[in-house]
Design a protein around this motif. Structure first.
Motif, PDB file in Angstrom:
ATOM      1  N   MET A 186      38.277 -52.593  19.616  1.00  0.00           N
ATOM      2  CA  MET A 186      39.406 -53.000  20.673  1.00  0.00           C
ATOM      3  C   MET A 186      40.102 -51.611  20.991  1.00  0.00           C
ATOM      4  O   MET A 186      40.676 -51.009  20.476  1.00  0.00           O
ATOM      5  CB  MET A 186      40.517 -54.010  20.210  1.00  0.00           C
ATOM      6  CG  MET A 186      41.367 -54.448  21.546  1.00  0.00           C
ATOM      7  SD  MET A 186      42.736 -53.398  21.725  1.00  0.00           S
ATOM      8  CE  MET A 186      43.776 -53.665  20.249  1.00  0.00           C
ATOM      9  N   VAL A 187      39.816 -51.580  22.548  1.00  0.00           N
ATOM     10  CA  VAL A 187      40.474 -50.238  23.022  1.00  0.00           C
ATOM     11  C   VAL A 187      41.817 -50.604  23.518  1.00  0.00           C
ATOM     12  O   VAL A 187      42.793 -49.962  23.399  1.00  0.00           O
ATOM     13  CB  VAL A 187      39.725 -49.598  24.139  1.00  0.00           C
ATOM     14  CG1 VAL A 187      40.324 -48.649  24.851  1.00  0.00           C
ATOM     15  CG2 VAL A 187      38.285 -49.296  23.688  1.00  0.00           C
ATOM     16  N   VAL A 188      42.124 -51.650  24.329  1.00  0.00           N
ATOM     17  CA  VAL A 188      43.497 -52.048  24.904  1.00  0.00           C
ATOM     18  C   VAL A 188      43.393 -53.511  25.287  1.00  0.00           C
ATOM     19  O   VAL A 188      42.435 -54.001  25.549  1.00  0.00           O
ATOM     20  CB  VAL A 188      43.442 -51.277  26.237  1.00  0.00           C
ATOM     21  CG1 VAL A 188      42.781 -51.730  27.289  1.00  0.00           C
ATOM     22  CG2 VAL A 188      45.125 -51.341  26.767  1.00  0.00           C
ATOM     23  N   GLU A 189      44.269 -53.920  24.872  1.00  0.00           N
ATOM     24  CA  GLU A 189      44.829 -55.461  25.256  1.00  0.00           C
ATOM     25  C   GLU A 189      46.155 -55.628  25.786  1.00  0.00           C
ATOM     26  O   GLU A 189      47.106 -54.905  25.486  1.00  0.00           O
ATOM     27  CB  GLU A 189      44.838 -56.044  23.670  1.00  0.00           C
ATOM     28  CG  GLU A 189      45.214 -57.638  23.636  1.00  0.00           C
ATOM     29  CD  GLU A 189      45.190 -58.082  22.239  1.00  0.00           C
ATOM     30  OE1 GLU A 189      44.329 -58.985  21.751  1.00  0.00           O
ATOM     31  OE2 GLU A 189      46.198 -57.782  21.469  1.00  0.00           O
ATOM     32  N   ALA A 190      46.040 -56.490  26.832  1.00  0.00           N
ATOM     33  CA  ALA A 190      47.080 -56.891  27.575  1.00  0.00           C
ATOM     34  C   ALA A 190      47.497 -58.274  27.441  1.00  0.00           C
ATOM     35  O   ALA A 190      46.894 -59.083  27.368  1.00  0.00           O
ATOM     36  CB  ALA A 190      47.004 -56.319  29.094  1.00  0.00           C
ATOM     37  N   GLU A 191      48.737 -58.592  27.412  1.00  0.00           N
ATOM     38  CA  GLU A 191      49.325 -59.699  27.204  1.00  0.00           C
ATOM     39  C   GLU A 191      50.565 -60.147  28.414  1.00  0.00           C
ATOM     40  O   GLU A 191      51.542 -59.343  28.133  1.00  0.00           O
ATOM     41  CB  GLU A 191      49.978 -60.000  25.564  1.00  0.00           C
ATOM     42  CG  GLU A 191      48.934 -59.972  24.642  1.00  0.00           C
ATOM     43  CD  GLU A 191      48.063 -61.307  24.598  1.00  0.00           C
ATOM     44  OE1 GLU A 191      48.499 -62.351  25.389  1.00  0.00           O
ATOM     45  OE2 GLU A 191      46.798 -61.559  24.219  1.00  0.00           O
ATOM     46  N   GLU A 192      50.401 -61.257  28.986  1.00  0.00           N
ATOM     47  CA  GLU A 192      51.473 -61.255  30.125  1.00  0.00           C
ATOM     48  C   GLU A 192      52.105 -60.337  30.770  1.00  0.00           C
ATOM     49  O   GLU A 192      53.160 -60.185  30.979  1.00  0.00           O
ATOM     50  CB  GLU A 192      52.427 -62.205  29.361  1.00  0.00           C
ATOM     51  CG  GLU A 192      51.888 -63.670  28.802  1.00  0.00           C
ATOM     52  CD  GLU A 192      51.341 -64.731  29.993  1.00  0.00           C
ATOM     53  OE1 GLU A 192      51.638 -64.530  31.120  1.00  0.00           O
ATOM     54  OE2 GLU A 192      50.359 -65.382  29.518  1.00  0.00           O
TER      55      GLU A 192
END
Length: 522
Positions: free
Chosen positions: A307-313
């Motif tokens: 996983m490189v980048v994760e965005a939440e809301e």
């Protein structure tokens, strides 16, 4: 540079050449902003010239609509006079001589006002502003509320409304999205006068010009036809020049061989002298060297986690202006993502959030294990110190890299010999951006975000292939923000393995909010 150039009325021309050859300088000379070292520049009496630089214009003090109306100051004064004369006519005695004089002035002025389309000023301004992407809610906003790219759009709108006899546009599509670029293409195709364009957008040139002027080997060469025809004609002309050069070399070698063989023989003295005179009269053909191309590869970055980048809301606002909200997505190692949308939707803002250049208003961005991000902005060169020498600046960015390797890297970007000792401030716009790209290579990243899909906007035409092939070999993840050409599918299929990574429902959330709130911020 030696230049003999007759610019014809209604000529639609592209000015092309490598970075640093003087394209922008020549445009400034034509616009009267710079002077010639020698030679003469003549123009037709009464001819008007309008010039749009690449960047740097700042407008303030008026609304967008009022600023555009300033190009019609003469017509607006004429309109005010017509109103004043109309008032006088209503008050004067119809049988008096003064009434006749005022009436004649009113009739003459009204006819000229009608000829100049004075009754449609507001409609003209509205049409151009709409074409360049300004919604009606933007027309009453102050010009200083807009970012640099939108300021350049306002300046372009004023030039198009003024309709000068010769329009000089230096990279006019830099700050335009697909829709406004298409509109500009259509507008230029019906432009009633001549124009000269500098652009690295090959498709844009193909559909807007009928003549190409190339700066090459410190000379101007003129080709008839659009950009594609220019490329074909250039190859043919170079092949003909090479063939003529080879034939001349054979002739010269034959003459020199005869002279050397019989120079000492008295019986051949007259023939030898004749050959010497013939040799002296030959005007030597020169074949300039091929234009160098950029060849480079991204250094292999350290591996990241899956996983490189994760965005939440994820949400971003500037004061009361909301750019976007509710973005949720995950980007994994090896993904090739294209982030698309109209200007003002928040593409650049989202990239800055993902790379840590800005903080979100709400929500979160989480980078994966061992992720090293790098953000290459469209105006990356503005971050450079203009007083620093090129080699000194890149050495400070890579303290552990030997100078020999740094000079080799700069050489890949066509900075060779004494070029590496130049102050960054004297480089042309294209050279500065080329250097900025070279500079990021000294610190390998496994998450590369670029603000524009095509090679940096100042990269010359011959360097595009090198940039694209290097991106294909890049071992990390890249997140290009494309400015797509028609057909739009071309850029997606060429850019990588995935057409888009973000779910469609989340991409919709990057549409500009009501009122154009994102335009000044993103």
């Amino acid at each position: 540079m030696e230049a003999n150039w007759l610019i014809q009325q209604r000529e639609k021309t592209a000015l092309v050449g490598a970075n640093g050859t003087g394209k922008s300088t020549l445009m400034k000379v034509l616009a009267g902003l710079e002077t010639l070292d020698y030679g003469e520049l003549q123009q037709t009496r009464g001819m008007s010239i309008g010039y749009l630089p690449q960047e740097g214009l700042q407008l303030a003090g008026r609304t967008v609509f009022e600023e555009c109306l300033t190009v019609f100051d003469e017509l607006r004064e004429m309109e005010h006079e017509l109103v004043r004369l109309s008032g006088q006519l209503s008050e004067l005695d119809h049988t008096g001589p003064e009434y006749e004089a005022v009436g004649e002035r009113y009739s003459t002025l009204q006819e000229r006002f009608h000829t100049l389309d004075g009754y449609a000023l507001d409609a003209q301004v509205g049409s151009v502003l709409t074409g360049l992407g300004f919604g009606k809610e933007d027309w009453t906003r102050r010009t200083d509320e807009f970012s640099g790219g939108w300021q350049m759009r306002i300046a372009l709108a004023k030039l198009l409304l003024a309709k000068p006899h010769l329009l000089l546009l230096d990279e006019p599509t830099n700050h335009l999205d697909l829709e406004t670029r298409n509109w500009l293409e259509d507008y230029l195709r019906t432009y009633p006068f001549g124009y000269i364009l500098i652009s690295h957008d090959r498709y844009f040139l193909d559909v807007t010009i009928d003549r190409t002027v190339e700066i090459w080997n410190k000379r101007l060469t003129i080709y008839q036809g659009n950009f594609t025809k220019y490329l074909s004609q250039k190859d043919e002309r170079r092949a003909q020049l090479q063939a003529a050069y080879n034939n001349q070399r054979q002739q010269i070698e034959h003459l020199e061989a005869f002279i050397n063989r019989f120079r000492a023989q008295a019986t051949k003295a007259k023939q030898v002298q004749s050959r010497i005179k013939e040799l002296d009269k030959i005007e030597r053909i020169e074949v300039p060297e091929e234009e160098p191309a950029i060849h480079f590869k991204f250094p292999q970055p350290p591996p990241s986690g899956r996983m490189v980048v994760e965005a939440e809301e994820l949400a971003k606002s500037y004061g009361e202006k909301q750019v976007f909200s509710g973005a949720r997505f995950t980007i994994n190692r090896g993904d090739r993502v294209a982030l698309v949308g109209v200007n003002g939707a928040g593409k650049s803002t989202l990239i800055r959030l993902l790379t840590g250049a800005e903080s979100p208003t709400s929500g979160s961005v989480r980078l994966g294990h061992n992720v090293i991000s790098e953000y290459f902005a469209q105006d990356q060169y503005k971050e450079l110190d203009p007083e620093a020498r090129m080699l000194d600046d890149i050495s400070r960015a890579a303290l552990k890299v030997p100078e020999s390797e740094l000079r080799s890297l700069l050489g890949c970007f066509l900075f060779r010999g004494d070029d590496v000792f130049k102050p960054l401030g004297i480089l042309s716009g294209g050279e500065r951006n080329r250097y900025a790209l070279a500079r990021i290579l000294v610190s390998p990243s496994n998450f590369l975000a670029r603000r524009a899909y095509q090679p940096p906007r100042h990269a010359r035409q011959g360097c595009a292939a090198g940039s694209h092939s290097s991106l294909q070999r890049h071992g990390g993840l890249r997140l290009p923000r494309p400015r797509l050409h028609r057909p739009s599918g071309y850029a997606h299929h060429r850019s990588g393995r995935r057409r888009d990574h973000l779910p469609r429902r989340q991409l919709r959330r990057l549409s500009p909010p009501q009122g154009g709130a994102g335009r000044g911020a993103s």
